[in-house]
Design a protein around this motif. Sequence first.
Motif, mmCIF file in Angstrom:
data_model
loop_
_atom_site.group_PDB
_atom_site.id
_atom_site.type_symbol
_atom_site.label_atom_id
_atom_site.label_comp_id
_atom_site.label_asym_id
_atom_site.label_seq_id
_atom_site.Cartn_x
_atom_site.Cartn_y
_atom_site.Cartn_z
ATOM 1 N N SER A 1 -12.941 -32.461 -18.536
ATOM 2 C CA SER A 1 -13.469 -32.409 -19.908
ATOM 3 C C SER A 1 -14.453 -33.550 -20.164
ATOM 4 C CB SER A 1 -12.322 -32.486 -20.902
ATOM 5 O OG SER A 1 -11.532 -33.622 -20.619
ATOM 6 N N ILE A 2 -14.205 -34.669 -19.537
ATOM 7 C CA ILE A 2 -15.095 -35.826 -19.683
ATOM 8 C C ILE A 2 -15.474 -36.284 -18.276
ATOM 9 C CG2 ILE A 2 -15.264 -38.231 -20.480
ATOM 10 C CD1 ILE A 2 -14.703 -36.629 -22.866
ATOM 11 N N ILE A 3 -16.760 -36.376 -18.031
ATOM 12 C CA ILE A 3 -17.194 -36.883 -16.718
ATOM 13 C C ILE A 3 -18.057 -38.125 -16.936
ATOM 14 C CG2 ILE A 3 -18.613 -36.435 -14.685
ATOM 15 C CD1 ILE A 3 -17.738 -33.633 -14.663
ATOM 16 N N ILE A 4 -17.681 -39.191 -16.286
ATOM 17 C CA ILE A 4 -18.471 -40.418 -16.341
ATOM 18 C C ILE A 4 -19.005 -40.667 -14.940
ATOM 19 C CG2 ILE A 4 -18.504 -42.838 -17.076
ATOM 20 C CD1 ILE A 4 -17.341 -40.937 -19.209
ATOM 21 N N GLY A 5 -20.327 -40.575 -14.812
ATOM 22 C CA GLY A 5 -20.946 -40.792 -13.506
ATOM 23 C C GLY A 5 -21.751 -42.083 -13.514
ATOM 24 N N SER A 6 -22.402 -42.335 -12.395
ATOM 25 C CA SER A 6 -23.295 -43.492 -12.364
ATOM 26 C C SER A 6 -24.613 -43.075 -11.728
ATOM 27 C CB SER A 6 -22.663 -44.650 -11.595
ATOM 28 O OG SER A 6 -23.210 -44.753 -10.318
ATOM 29 N N SER A 7 -25.597 -43.932 -11.878
ATOM 30 C CA SER A 7 -26.931 -43.589 -11.389
ATOM 31 C C SER A 7 -27.090 -43.909 -9.913
ATOM 32 C CB SER A 7 -27.965 -44.383 -12.190
ATOM 33 O OG SER A 7 -27.736 -45.765 -12.007
ATOM 34 N N SER A 8 -25.993 -44.211 -9.231
ATOM 35 C CA SER A 8 -26.118 -44.751 -7.884
ATOM 36 C C SER A 8 -26.771 -43.804 -6.892
ATOM 37 C CB SER A 8 -24.748 -45.158 -7.368
ATOM 38 O OG SER A 8 -23.887 -44.054 -7.437
ATOM 39 N N CYS A 9 -26.435 -42.545 -6.954
ATOM 40 C CA CYS A 9 -26.895 -41.618 -5.922
ATOM 41 C C CYS A 9 -27.682 -40.506 -6.618
ATOM 42 C CB CYS A 9 -25.650 -41.119 -5.194
ATOM 43 S SG CYS A 9 -25.828 -39.604 -4.321
ATOM 44 N N ASP A 10 -28.919 -40.329 -6.207
ATOM 45 C CA ASP A 10 -29.804 -39.399 -6.912
ATOM 46 C C ASP A 10 -29.232 -37.980 -6.928
ATOM 47 O OD1 ASP A 10 -32.287 -38.893 -8.283
ATOM 48 O OD2 ASP A 10 -32.946 -37.823 -6.509
ATOM 49 N N GLN A 11 -28.745 -37.553 -5.775
ATOM 50 C CA GLN A 11 -28.225 -36.181 -5.712
ATOM 51 C C GLN A 11 -27.001 -36.009 -6.594
ATOM 52 O OE1 GLN A 11 -27.975 -33.410 -2.758
ATOM 53 N NE2 GLN A 11 -28.972 -34.631 -1.208
ATOM 54 N N MET A 12 -26.130 -37.022 -6.601
ATOM 55 C CA MET A 12 -24.904 -36.904 -7.386
ATOM 56 C C MET A 12 -25.235 -36.789 -8.865
ATOM 57 S SD MET A 12 -21.681 -36.747 -7.620
ATOM 58 C CE MET A 12 -20.955 -37.304 -6.085
ATOM 59 N N LYS A 13 -26.141 -37.632 -9.315
ATOM 60 C CA LYS A 13 -26.464 -37.629 -10.738
ATOM 61 C C LYS A 13 -27.107 -36.297 -11.125
ATOM 62 C CE LYS A 13 -30.570 -39.984 -11.097
ATOM 63 N NZ LYS A 13 -31.166 -41.116 -10.497
ATOM 64 N N ARG A 14 -27.896 -35.732 -10.209
ATOM 65 C CA ARG A 14 -28.504 -34.423 -10.491
ATOM 66 C C ARG A 14 -27.458 -33.316 -10.444
ATOM 67 N NH1 ARG A 14 -33.976 -34.580 -10.579
ATOM 68 N NH2 ARG A 14 -34.909 -36.572 -9.976
ATOM 69 N N ALA A 15 -26.518 -33.451 -9.518
ATOM 70 C CA ALA A 15 -25.454 -32.441 -9.440
ATOM 71 C C ALA A 15 -24.609 -32.475 -10.711
ATOM 72 C CB ALA A 15 -24.576 -32.705 -8.214
ATOM 73 N N LEU A 16 -24.379 -33.683 -11.224
ATOM 74 C CA LEU A 16 -23.583 -33.789 -12.458
ATOM 75 C C LEU A 16 -24.313 -33.136 -13.635
ATOM 76 C CD1 LEU A 16 -22.051 -37.385 -12.292
ATOM 77 C CD2 LEU A 16 -21.012 -35.202 -11.660
ATOM 78 N N GLU A 17 -25.626 -33.229 -13.607
ATOM 79 C CA GLU A 17 -26.385 -32.560 -14.673
ATOM 80 C C GLU A 17 -26.157 -31.043 -14.606
ATOM 81 O OE1 GLU A 17 -30.633 -33.126 -14.604
ATOM 82 O OE2 GLU A 17 -30.917 -31.960 -16.441
#
Lengths: 348, 476
Positions: free
Chosen positions: A82-98
Amino acid sequence: MTDILDLLKNRAAEARRRAERTSAAAVVCSHVPRELVEAFFPRVVRLSPSGTVEREAEGEKRSGPFVCSYCKAILGADRYPSIIIGSSSCDQMKRALEIGGRRSGRPPAIINMPATRSGASLAYFKTEVRWLAEELAGRAGRAFDVSLLKKIIRLRNEIRSGMRKLRRRLGGAEWTALVLCESLLGTDEMADVLKEAEKTASRPPSLKILLAGSPLTLEEIPFLEFIESRGASVSADATCTGDRAVAFNVRASGSVLDGLAAAYFRRPPCIRARPNDEFYKWVREMAQRRGIKAVIWRTVRNCDIWSLEAQRARTLLGLPLLTLDTTYGDVLSTRVGTRVEAFLESLV
Amino acid sequence: MSEAFDRPPRKISFEEWAADFKTIPREIRERFRSWEGTSEASSYIENPACFVEHGGDSRLRSLRFDNSLASFVLWSLLLSEEDRLHAARRAGKTIIGALKDLGTVPVIAFSAPGTVAFYPDGAWWLPCLMEMEEGLLRLADSLGFGEEACPARAALAAFVNGAHFPLPDLVVAAAGSCCDDFSALMQRVADLGHKTVWWELPYRRDSGKIGGAVERTATGLIVPARVVDFVEGELGRVKKAIEETVGARISEPMLREGVRKANRIRGVLAEIRDLAYGRRPCPLPALEAQICEMLAIHFCSDLGAAFDVLSFVAETIRSRVENGRGVLDPEACRAVWVNPVADLRVMNMFEDLGGAVAGSEYMFRQALIPIPVDRPPLRALALTVLADPMIGSAAYRARLVVEEAERYGAEGVVVSNIPGASHCATEHAVIAEVVRERLDLPVLEVTVPPLADSGLSQLRTRFETFFEIIRSRRHR
C-alpha cells in the motif's frame, strides 16, 4: 540444510507471505531510512520479491524485456504494497517503481540519496529525510513521534549489532537468510530470531569467498548452499542483502532526523556512489580482515550498476573473480553450477 | 546568402551533395570560420568527400541531405568538430569534457576565457557515422561494456584509444539521476586518470507533496527551492573547478554574458523548431532539424559559429515557408519523435516512407528552454538543470511529448528506443499510455541500433503500418 538455515528461511518466507497478504508498507532500497517509516506504520518490510521464473515473466509483461530480473520480479507480484518508499539509487528501480505505482494507483515516495559523497550532498540528504518525514506524515495522517522513532532506532541498532556479532559463525546461506529476516520482520520478531540464531555452532574453516552483485532473493539461497556444498564459504557479502545491510548504527541522540540521515549516508556506500572508491575500500578491507581468497560477482540480467563494474572489480580487488550473469531461471542451472565448480576447483 | 543555392528544396543523395560543394564560391566558403579572431581561425566548410575519405564518416554515403547551403554549412560545422577541438588544443585553449548533463556545463565553460567545452557522449554516433570501422564498440566490449550498455559506451572507448576527440583538461561528470549504464561509464572514464569533478544531478519528484518554498522552471515544473539551492551549490563547485583548470576567474558579468549568448542560440532554435515541426510542407528534414537541436547542447565547440549557422538555417527555412516550399509531401504523416536515433539513416527512411517529424523529445529539453535572466546566473542554470526530462518521472517526459504533439499537430508518436539504455527499458510503456490517454494517438515503438541495416526491412514494415493507421484515422 542446517536447522538454523531451515528456520531462517521459513521465517523469512512466512514474513514475506504475510507482507504480501496484508499490504505492509515497504521500503525498496537500503538507502531508505527504514526506522523513520517504522515510526509511522505498524508493519514495514523491505520489499523482497520472489525470485522465480513466474514472477520475472509476469514482471516482464508489465515492463519490458530489458528491465533487470530483480525489478521484473517486483513488478510481477500479484499485489503491490500500500505504501512504497524507494530511493533514487538505481535508475531502473526508480523507473520500475513508477510503473508499479501507475499500475496500483499508489505512487511511490522516492527519497533522493545523492550519488556524490560530499558534505553538500550529506546536507542535502538531511533535507530529504525531513521531506520524507513530512511525506510519511501526510500518508499516515499523523505527525511522527520522536520518542517512538528513538526507540525504534535503539532496537534496530541492537539487532544490527547482534547480527554483526553472529556473522563469523554463519555461512553465506544462513547469513543471507538472516538478513532477509531482518528486512522482513518487526523488531520484536527479529529479536526472537536472533536468539535462535545465536544457538548456531561455528562452521569449520573452508575456502573463503566474497559474494558481490545484485541483491539476493529468498529463492536464490540454494545458490549459496550450492557454493558452500562445494567446500567454500561465503564469508563476506557485498550485495545489498549482505554485510552492508547491517554494517552501521544510527545515533539516537541530538537531532534524530539528522542523525538518521547521517547514518544512512555514511554507511558503507552502494556501488553506484560516484566516485565509488569508498565502496571498494570497504570491500577490500572486509576481504582482508576475513581472509577472502576469491570473489563471485553475480548479477541478475540487465543489472547495469553491478554488471558493468565486473571488469573493474577484478582489477581493484586483486582476487580471482568469477562473473555470473543470471536470471531467476538459472539459479541452479547446469551452466551456473559448472562454472562455479570449475572456479572453486581452480582455487584449490 | 541563401540566394547562392536558391532552388526548390529537396533531399539529395551524397553524390549530389558532394557535387554541390564545387559550386559554392570560395568567398562564401570563407565566410564560415571557426575560432574567428584567433591564430587557428579557418573555414570549416569542407568537401563532403573529405569527411568520408579522410574522416572515415562513410555512413554519409547512405544518407540523404537537405539541398540548401544552410544545411551544407550545418553539416560541415557538425562534422568538423573533432578537427576544431584539436585546433583548440593547438591554440592552447582549455578543453572541458562535460558528461551527461547536456546543456548546462558548456554555458559555464564558454564563459571562461580561452575555453571550449564538448560532450564526449557525442561519440555515441561515431559507430554509425564510421559504420563500425572505427572499432569503438568492439573496444568498449573488451572493456566490459557490451550490448547491455547503450551505444554511448563508444565514448569510453574513445577516451581509451584517444583517436577521436582530444582528451579534455577537465572532465565534469554529472552523477545521481543518471542512467545506470552511463553512470558506470563515467566511473570508468574517471579511472583513466583524467582530472574529474563530480557533481550531483538530483532526482526530481514530479508529483506529491513538495513542502517549503518553491520555484518554477521554464517548462512549468514546480521544484523545491532547497533543491535549487543544492544544485546552485553544485554548479558553483563546477565553476570553481573550471576556474582552477583555466587559471582565471569567471566573474558574474562573464557568466551573464555566457547565459545571454546561450539564450540567443536557444531563441533561434525555438524559431527553427516551430518552422520545421509546425509547418506544412515541412521546410527542413528531420536529420537537419535534429542537428540544429544538438547545437544547443554545446554549440559544436564554437559558440559564435553555432549561432551564425543556426541563424542561417532559420533564414533559409523562413524563406521556404514564406514561399510555400518544403522538402516533404504536405500530406506526410506527422509524428513526435522520442529519443535520438543511433543510426541516422533511420530518420531518412522514416521521411522517405511518408513521415514527417512534428515535434521531438531528444532527452535534452533543458538545453532548448531560455535560461532565466532575472536571477544570479548559477541559480538560473540550476533551475534550468532541474527541467531535465531524464532526471524525473517518465510521466513528465510523456507530458512533454503530449505538449509537442499538441503544439505541432502530430498525428502519432514514435518512441525510438536506444538499445541498452536503462531509461528505455521502461519509459516507452509510460509514454505510450499517457499519449493514448490524453490524445488518443497511435504510438509506435522501435529499437534502433547504431547500424540498423540488418533491421531496415522490419523497420520499414513498422513505419508503413504506422502510417497506414495514421492515414486511416484522418477519415474518421
